[in-house]
Write an enzyme that holds these catalytic residues in place. Structure first.
Site, PDB file in Angstrom:
ATOM      1  N   TYR A 244       0.843  -1.206   0.000  1.00  0.00           N
ATOM      2  CA  TYR A 244       0.000   0.000   0.000  1.00  0.00           C
ATOM      3  C   TYR A 244       0.872   1.248   0.000  1.00  0.00           C
ATOM      4  CZ  TYR A 244      -3.870   3.092   1.361  1.00  0.00           C
ATOM      5  OH  TYR A 244      -4.815   4.086   1.407  1.00  0.00           O
TER       6      TYR A 244
ATOM      7  N   PHE B  83      -8.738  18.798 -24.480  1.00  0.00           N
ATOM      8  CA  PHE B  83      -9.421  17.523 -24.693  1.00  0.00           C
ATOM      9  C   PHE B  83     -10.714  17.516 -23.857  1.00  0.00           C
ATOM     10  CE2 PHE B  83     -10.242  13.031 -23.764  1.00  0.00           C
ATOM     11  CZ  PHE B  83     -10.501  12.644 -25.060  1.00  0.00           C
ATOM     12  N   ASP B  84     -11.684  16.676 -24.213  1.00  0.00           N
ATOM     13  CA  ASP B  84     -13.009  16.785 -23.583  1.00  0.00           C
ATOM     14  C   ASP B  84     -12.997  16.635 -22.061  1.00  0.00           C
ATOM     15  OD1 ASP B  84     -12.656  14.043 -23.661  1.00  0.00           O
ATOM     16  OD2 ASP B  84     -14.491  13.587 -24.738  1.00  0.00           O
TER      17      ASP B  84
ATOM     18  N   ASP C 218      -0.300  18.844 -21.258  1.00  0.00           N
ATOM     19  CA  ASP C 218      -1.168  17.679 -21.295  1.00  0.00           C
ATOM     20  C   ASP C 218      -0.528  16.771 -22.338  1.00  0.00           C
ATOM     21  OD1 ASP C 218      -3.056  15.772 -21.637  1.00  0.00           O
ATOM     22  OD2 ASP C 218      -4.706  17.112 -22.157  1.00  0.00           O
TER      23      ASP C 218
ATOM     24  N   ALA D 265      -0.389  13.360 -23.202  1.00  0.00           N
ATOM     25  CA  ALA D 265      -0.770  11.962 -23.434  1.00  0.00           C
ATOM     26  C   ALA D 265       0.057  11.353 -24.577  1.00  0.00           C
ATOM     27  CB  ALA D 265      -2.263  11.884 -23.756  1.00  0.00           C
TER      28      ALA D 265
ATOM     29  N   LYS E 253      -1.827   6.182 -23.411  1.00  0.00           N
ATOM     30  CA  LYS E 253      -1.389   6.405 -24.792  1.00  0.00           C
ATOM     31  C   LYS E 253       0.110   6.116 -24.878  1.00  0.00           C
ATOM     32  CE  LYS E 253      -5.348   8.922 -24.549  1.00  0.00           C
ATOM     33  NZ  LYS E 253      -6.134   9.064 -23.328  1.00  0.00           N
TER      34      LYS E 253
ATOM     35  N   HIS F 297     -21.667  12.738 -25.286  1.00  0.00           N
ATOM     36  CA  HIS F 297     -21.402  11.768 -26.362  1.00  0.00           C
ATOM     37  C   HIS F 297     -21.251  10.344 -25.845  1.00  0.00           C
ATOM     38  CE1 HIS F 297     -17.730  13.553 -24.843  1.00  0.00           C
ATOM     39  NE2 HIS F 297     -17.037  12.519 -25.267  1.00  0.00           N
TER      40      HIS F 297
HETATM   41  N1  F0G Z   1      -5.723  14.554 -22.491  1.00  0.00           N
HETATM   42  C1  F0G Z   1      -5.710  14.117 -23.754  1.00  0.00           C
HETATM   43  C2  F0G Z   1      -5.005  14.900 -24.811  1.00  0.00           C
HETATM   44  C3  F0G Z   1      -6.388  12.951 -24.095  1.00  0.00           C
HETATM   45  O1  F0G Z   1      -6.383  12.535 -25.360  1.00  0.00           O
HETATM   46  C4  F0G Z   1      -7.056  12.228 -23.071  1.00  0.00           C
HETATM   47  C5  F0G Z   1      -7.789  11.022 -23.376  1.00  0.00           C
HETATM   48  C6  F0G Z   1      -7.022  12.721 -21.765  1.00  0.00           C
HETATM   49  C7  F0G Z   1      -6.334  13.886 -21.512  1.00  0.00           C
HETATM   50  C8  F0G Z   1      -7.712  12.010 -20.630  1.00  0.00           C
HETATM   51  O2  F0G Z   1      -7.047  10.842 -20.326  1.00  0.00           O
HETATM   52  O3  F0G Z   1      -8.672   9.009 -20.827  1.00  0.00           O
HETATM   53  O4  F0G Z   1      -6.648   8.610 -19.442  1.00  0.00           O
HETATM   54  O5  F0G Z   1      -8.514   9.927 -18.544  1.00  0.00           O
HETATM   55  N2  F0G Z   1      -8.088  10.653 -24.512  1.00  0.00           N
HETATM   56  C9  F0G Z   1      -8.769   9.448 -24.908  1.00  0.00           C
HETATM   57  C10 F0G Z   1      -9.103   9.513 -26.366  1.00  0.00           C
HETATM   58  C11 F0G Z   1      -9.879   9.028 -24.065  1.00  0.00           C
HETATM   59  O6  F0G Z   1      -9.852   8.639 -26.821  1.00  0.00           O
HETATM   60  O7  F0G Z   1      -8.592  10.375 -27.080  1.00  0.00           O
HETATM   61  P1  F0G Z   1      -7.773   9.526 -19.758  1.00  0.00           P
END
Ligand code: F0G
Length: 463
Positions: free
Chosen positions: A73, A126-127, A217, A219, A260, A452
């Site tokens: 832990y 990103f969303d 950010d 990813a 990613k 979505h």
């Molecule tokens: N930032 C970016 C640029 C992303 O593409 C994503 C996720 C996130 C943050 C959030 O990360 O999913 O690990 O919580 N993108 C995925 C996509 C879901 O399908 O493009 P997460």
């Protein structure tokens, strides 16, 4: 390398069967899913290009290290291994694991929102990042270059910030009201488009000028570094790690969805350059939300896989193949006249569905229509990245109009072969040929946030 002999730089040691369905079955399955591809069962999908997030294949080394994980832990040795790797790549002083990217966002972003009426500015949020900005009580402003929305325009770095606009927004809103500038690399929503090193240096200058926190950010930071190496003057001799390090040097905070470029099925990263106060705050908040700071929502084996995956994602042989797969599919579509974001980006081919179905209004979701038609055609699942995803204005609730109605065909890492991509390409070309028959969709249920994912639809009746 002779192009003719390029193939996957791996052998397949373990296989997972996938199954085809009939067109009649798919029509029924889609109807039962409320015409929302997110609600399809994965076993009913033949080639799944919904996302590259957590869907890739791990290496034998990753699986092997998982067996040696420490599941303590507190103070797990797997944590310290990952901690070492993250610090080696970023050069940052502090690291906290999170369960995925949005786990990192929900911890970091609220710490930067110190009062009402604040803003984050990104090339494009990103969303989930946008959602966490709003949940933290701030507002998200996108500030990408105009060229990004001209899909035929050949520009090497369509993910770049519009620097003039960035400066103007800060002056207009007041520097004390900007909670942070977020560099999204690669710029996912714009087509996996890279941001140049030069542009990031200029963004840093602006952030320094006004004393604003600069976040990455990242990813897909390794893919971004690949494009810098390939396209930007003075970088061809540098390693991906060198370029990544130079990129991280510019910023104060790094948030990563490790699903990613971490080459894992689950994982996230918070790394902080040197702000001890912020680190302590994040350490405090990670406990109730994600878990104790030495696991942050991950098991020891997740951290082992990530420590290994982060290093594998920096390998040029892997990256060359990865980007080649995206270009292979993109070139196939482009040659057939299907409108796509060009140059082809880092993780996906983005199809311009507004151009394919100009007869469908933006609030009947042309890209959802193409996505559903592609599923019916061949069991291929893409994803809408357009006005449906953009949602409503949080203040006025007006349906926002996306500058481009994209369908994203997202290629998971090391998962599919070129033959799978042939299936996708052929099916998409078939849908394109019959584009006049595409119809729009309207909501039968609209969920209040990130709609979505869970909304349901019905086809709009013609005439
Ligand atoms: N930032 C970016 C640029 C992303 O593409 C994503 C996720 C996130 C943050 C959030 O990360 O999913 O690990 O919580 N993108 C995925 C996509 C879901 O399908 O493009 P997460």
């Amino acid at each position: 390398m002779n192009k003719k002999y390029v193939a996957e730089p791996y052998r397949i040691k373990m296989v997972e069967p996938i199954f085809e369905t009939t067109r009649e079955q798919r029509i029924e399955l889609l109807k039962n899913a409320g015409y929302n591809p997110f609600s399809l069962r994965s076993e009913d999908v033949y080639v799944d290009l919904l996302t590259d997030s957590g869907t890739g294949a791990m290496s034998q080394e990753q699986w092997a290290h998982m067996m040696t994980a420490d599941e303590a832990y507190a103070g797990s040795k797997s944590f310290y291994k990952l901690d070492g790797v993250v610090k080696h790549i970023t050069g940052y002083k502090y690291f906290i694991p999170a369960h995925q990217g949005r786990g990192a966002e929900q911890i970091v972003l609220p710490q930067l929102v110190t009062k009402k009426g604040m803003y984050f500015i990104s090339n494009i949020h990103f969303d989930t990042t946008r959602a966490h900005v709003e949940l933290a009580g701030a507002r998200a402003i996108d500030c990408v270059i105009e060229e990004c929305f001209q899909i035929d325009l050949d520009h090497p770095f369509k993910g770049n910030f519009d620097l003039k606009k960035l400066d103007e927004i800060i002056i207009e809103k007041g520097k004390e009201n900007i909670a942070g500038i977020i560099m999204t690399i690669t710029n996912n929503s714009a087509g996996g488009q890279p941001v140049s090193f030069e542009n990031m240096v200029e963004v840093q200058k602006i952030s320094k000028k006004y004393g604003i926190t600069l976040l990455i950010d990242g990813a897909r930071y390794a893919e971004n570094a690949f494009f810098i190496k390939e396209r930007e003057k003075g970088f061809s001799d540098k390693s991906i790690l060198d370029i990544a390090r130079m990129t991280f040097d510019l910023a104060d905070i790094f948030m990563m969805s490790a699903k990613k470029d971490g080459l894992v099925n689950m994982g996230g990263i918070i790394a902080i350059k040197d702000n001890e106060h912020l680190f302590k705050l994040c350490q405090t908040y990670i406990v109730p939300y994600e878990g104790f700071p030495t696991y942050g929502g991950l098991s020891g084996r997740d951290m082992e896989a990530l420590a290994q995956g982060l290093m594998e994602a920096l390998d040029m042989r892997f990256l060359t193949h990865r980007i080649d797969q995206i270009r292979y599919l993109g070139d196939m579509l482009k040659e057939a006249g299907v409108p796509i974001q060009y140059p082809i980006g880092g993780h996906a081919v983005f199809v311009d569905c507004g151009k394919i179905a100009p007869h469908i209004p933006y609030d009947q979701y042309p890209a959802l229509s193409v996505t559903n038609a592609l599923y019916i055609e061949a069991g291929v699942r893409g994803v809408e990245i357009g006005s449906l995803l953009l949602g409503r204005d949080p203040d006025t609730h007006v349906n926002l109009k996306s500058p481009i109605e994209f369908m994203r065909l997202t290629i998971p890492r090391r998962l599919y072969t070129y033959q799978h991509l042939d299936v996708v390409g052929k099916a998409m070309i078939e849908v394109f040929k019959h584009r006049d028959q595409l119809t729009g969709y309207e909501f039968s249920y609209e969920s209040p946030m990130l709609r979505h994912f869970t909304s349901t639809f019905k086809p709009v009746k013609k005439g």
